[in-house]
Design a protein around this motif. Structure first.
Motif, PDB file in Angstrom:
ATOM      1  N   ARG A  31      -0.305  48.869 141.069  1.00 20.83           N
ATOM      2  CA  ARG A  31      -0.150  48.711 142.517  1.00 20.83           C
ATOM      3  C   ARG A  31       0.915  49.663 143.052  1.00 20.83           C
ATOM      4  N   GLU A  32       1.986  49.821 142.301  1.00 20.85           N
ATOM      5  CA  GLU A  32       3.050  50.737 142.699  1.00 20.85           C
ATOM      6  C   GLU A  32       2.541  52.178 142.711  1.00 20.85           C
ATOM      7  N   ALA A  33       1.780  52.551 141.709  1.00 24.09           N
ATOM      8  CA  ALA A  33       1.205  53.896 141.649  1.00 24.09           C
ATOM      9  C   ALA A  33       0.241  54.109 142.812  1.00 24.09           C
ATOM     10  N   GLU A  34      -0.604  53.125 143.066  1.00 20.07           N
ATOM     11  CA  GLU A  34      -1.563  53.226 144.167  1.00 20.07           C
ATOM     12  C   GLU A  34      -0.842  53.398 145.502  1.00 20.07           C
ATOM     13  N   GLU A  35       0.203  52.634 145.732  1.00 18.05           N
ATOM     14  CA  GLU A  35       0.981  52.756 146.969  1.00 18.05           C
ATOM     15  C   GLU A  35       1.614  54.136 147.084  1.00 18.05           C
ATOM     16  N   SER A  36       2.135  54.638 145.991  1.00 16.39           N
ATOM     17  CA  SER A  36       2.764  55.960 145.978  1.00 16.39           C
ATOM     18  C   SER A  36       1.740  57.055 146.278  1.00 16.39           C
ATOM     19  N   ILE A  37       0.568  56.938 145.718  1.00  9.74           N
ATOM     20  CA  ILE A  37      -0.507  57.916 145.925  1.00  9.74           C
ATOM     21  C   ILE A  37      -0.970  57.886 147.376  1.00  9.74           C
ATOM     22  N   LEU A  38      -1.266  56.701 147.876  1.00  8.80           N
ATOM     23  CA  LEU A  38      -1.726  56.572 149.253  1.00  8.80           C
ATOM     24  C   LEU A  38      -0.653  57.033 150.242  1.00  8.80           C
ATOM     25  N   ASP A  39       0.594  56.747 149.936  1.00  6.78           N
ATOM     26  CA  ASP A  39       1.703  57.174 150.799  1.00  6.78           C
ATOM     27  C   ASP A  39       1.796  58.700 150.854  1.00  6.78           C
ATOM     28  N   ALA A  40       1.659  59.360 149.711  1.00  9.86           N
ATOM     29  CA  ALA A  40       1.726  60.827 149.678  1.00  9.86           C
ATOM     30  C   ALA A  40       0.613  61.432 150.526  1.00  9.86           C
ATOM     31  N   ALA A  41      -0.599  60.919 150.386  1.00  9.90           N
ATOM     32  CA  ALA A  41      -1.735  61.460 151.139  1.00  9.90           C
ATOM     33  C   ALA A  41      -1.581  61.184 152.632  1.00  9.90           C
ATOM     34  N   GLU A  42      -1.224  59.966 152.977  1.00 10.39           N
ATOM     35  CA  GLU A  42      -1.063  59.625 154.393  1.00 10.39           C
ATOM     36  C   GLU A  42       0.072  60.426 155.019  1.00 10.39           C
ATOM     37  N   THR A  43       1.191  60.537 154.317  1.00 12.67           N
ATOM     38  CA  THR A  43       2.321  61.303 154.831  1.00 12.67           C
ATOM     39  C   THR A  43       1.937  62.761 155.042  1.00 12.67           C
ATOM     40  N   PHE A  44       1.133  63.321 154.133  1.00 12.41           N
ATOM     41  CA  PHE A  44       0.651  64.689 154.291  1.00 12.41           C
ATOM     42  C   PHE A  44      -0.080  64.842 155.625  1.00 12.41           C
ATOM     43  N   PHE A  45      -1.057  63.977 155.895  1.00 11.13           N
ATOM     44  CA  PHE A  45      -1.859  64.108 157.116  1.00 11.13           C
ATOM     45  C   PHE A  45      -1.062  63.767 158.373  1.00 11.13           C
ATOM     46  N   VAL A  46      -0.192  62.769 158.304  1.00 12.55           N
ATOM     47  CA  VAL A  46       0.658  62.450 159.454  1.00 12.55           C
ATOM     48  C   VAL A  46       1.602  63.617 159.743  1.00 12.55           C
ATOM     49  N   SER A  47       2.180  64.202 158.712  1.00 14.71           N
ATOM     50  CA  SER A  47       3.072  65.351 158.895  1.00 14.71           C
ATOM     51  C   SER A  47       2.322  66.533 159.493  1.00 14.71           C
ATOM     52  N   LEU A  48       1.091  66.744 159.056  1.00 15.53           N
ATOM     53  CA  LEU A  48       0.273  67.816 159.610  1.00 15.53           C
ATOM     54  C   LEU A  48       0.000  67.549 161.091  1.00 15.53           C
ATOM     55  N   LYS A  49      -0.332  66.324 161.415  1.00 16.72           N
ATOM     56  CA  LYS A  49      -0.586  65.945 162.811  1.00 16.72           C
ATOM     57  C   LYS A  49       0.657  66.154 163.670  1.00 16.72           C
ATOM     58  N   ASP A  50       1.827  65.825 163.115  1.00 18.87           N
ATOM     59  CA  ASP A  50       3.094  65.939 163.851  1.00 18.87           C
ATOM     60  C   ASP A  50       3.694  67.342 163.799  1.00 18.87           C
ATOM     61  N   SER A  51       2.981  68.276 163.203  1.00 15.82           N
ATOM     62  CA  SER A  51       3.459  69.660 163.035  1.00 15.82           C
ATOM     63  C   SER A  51       4.744  69.740 162.216  1.00 15.82           C
ATOM     64  N   ASP A  52       4.934  68.794 161.324  1.00 13.42           N
ATOM     65  CA  ASP A  52       6.068  68.830 160.392  1.00 13.42           C
ATOM     66  C   ASP A  52       5.613  69.602 159.161  1.00 13.42           C
ATOM     67  N   PHE A  53       5.514  70.920 159.319  1.00 16.46           N
ATOM     68  CA  PHE A  53       4.934  71.757 158.288  1.00 16.46           C
ATOM     69  C   PHE A  53       5.805  71.859 157.038  1.00 16.46           C
ATOM     70  N   HIS A  54       7.096  71.668 157.207  1.00 15.60           N
ATOM     71  CA  HIS A  54       7.977  71.650 156.031  1.00 15.60           C
ATOM     72  C   HIS A  54       7.554  70.515 155.090  1.00 15.60           C
ATOM     73  N   SER A  55       7.349  69.320 155.637  1.00 12.61           N
ATOM     74  CA  SER A  55       6.907  68.185 154.813  1.00 12.61           C
ATOM     75  C   SER A  55       5.524  68.425 154.240  1.00 12.61           C
ATOM     76  N   VAL A  56       4.638  69.006 155.041  1.00 13.71           N
ATOM     77  CA  VAL A  56       3.287  69.323 154.564  1.00 13.71           C
ATOM     78  C   VAL A  56       3.383  70.195 153.318  1.00 13.71           C
ATOM     79  N   TRP A  57       4.204  71.234 153.398  1.00  9.31           N
ATOM     80  CA  TRP A  57       4.336  72.192 152.289  1.00  9.31           C
ATOM     81  C   TRP A  57       4.889  71.514 151.043  1.00  9.31           C
ATOM     82  N   THR A  58       5.877  70.650 151.212  1.00  4.62           N
ATOM     83  CA  THR A  58       6.480  69.994 150.046  1.00  4.62           C
ATOM     84  C   THR A  58       5.551  68.961 149.421  1.00  4.62           C
ATOM     85  N   LEU A  59       4.562  68.490 150.171  1.00  4.48           N
ATOM     86  CA  LEU A  59       3.618  67.501 149.646  1.00  4.48           C
ATOM     87  C   LEU A  59       2.402  68.136 148.969  1.00  4.48           C
TER      88      LEU A  59
END
Length: 177
Positions: A31-59
């Motif tokens: 469950r912890e791994a699943e949460e971590s995986i889903l968080d990474a993917a969601e954060t990637f797309f949210v960061s892309l939407k918010d134009s936080d390209f630094h976070s996008v690149w690091t993800l």
């Protein structure tokens, strides 16, 4: 005859017990791994939407970052811009003009809300160093299998590993201008 029935009964019980014991057991680690995986993917797309390209690149996975830099460099060569690969790498490291143009163009060519708000996400089997999130949208006949890779104990989005088809030169020309 009674021995035969006892043998069949014992065999059936063993098979049934084996089937029950062979079922995957969901643990806290899973469950912890699943949460971590889903968080990474969601954060990637949210960061892309918010134009936080630094976070996008690091993800992004290392392979995705390398592929993007190579694509930008190849496009600059085709356009005879006189840009070295080292200059492209440096621009991306300092989050310069090429870096921001690249991500603004990418962001403008993807419907992020469709991915974040209008699609269903389902975890695939989690392996120690890779996994996939199955992203389904009701208007698409085929789901997307977003690849993620574990690098330095963090899950990274395999953008190019998932989606890459050689980019059209006109898109890359816009990025570099």
């Amino acid at each position: 005859m009674r021995i035969f029935y006892n043998y069949v009964l014992v065999t059936l019980v063993c098979v049934a017990a084996g089937a029950v014991c062979a079922q995957p057991v969901s643990s806290g680690d899973d469950r912890e791994a699943e949460e971590s995986i889903l968080d990474a993917a969601e954060t990637f797309f949210v960061s892309l939407k918010d134009s936080d390209f630094h976070s996008v690149w690091t993800l992004l996975s290392k392979k995705s970052r390398t592929t993007i830099i190579n694509d930008v460099y190849t496009a600059s060569e085709k356009m005879d811009m006189g840009v070295t690969k080292e200059a492209v790498i440096e621009d991306f490291e300092r989050r310069g003009t090429m870096f921001n143009n690249y991500w603004n163009s990418f962001r403008g060519n993807i419907d992020i809300d469709l991915i974040l708000e209008q699609s269903q996400w389902q975890m695939s089997e989690i392996h120690p160093s890779k996994t996939e999130i199955i992203i389904s949208h009701k208007k698409s006949p085929h789901p997307t299998r977003l690849k993620l890779f574990k690098e330095h104990d963090q899950w990274k989005v395999g953008l190019t590993e998932t989606f890459w088809v050689q980019k059209a030169l006109r898109v890359l020309q816009y990025i570099l201008l």
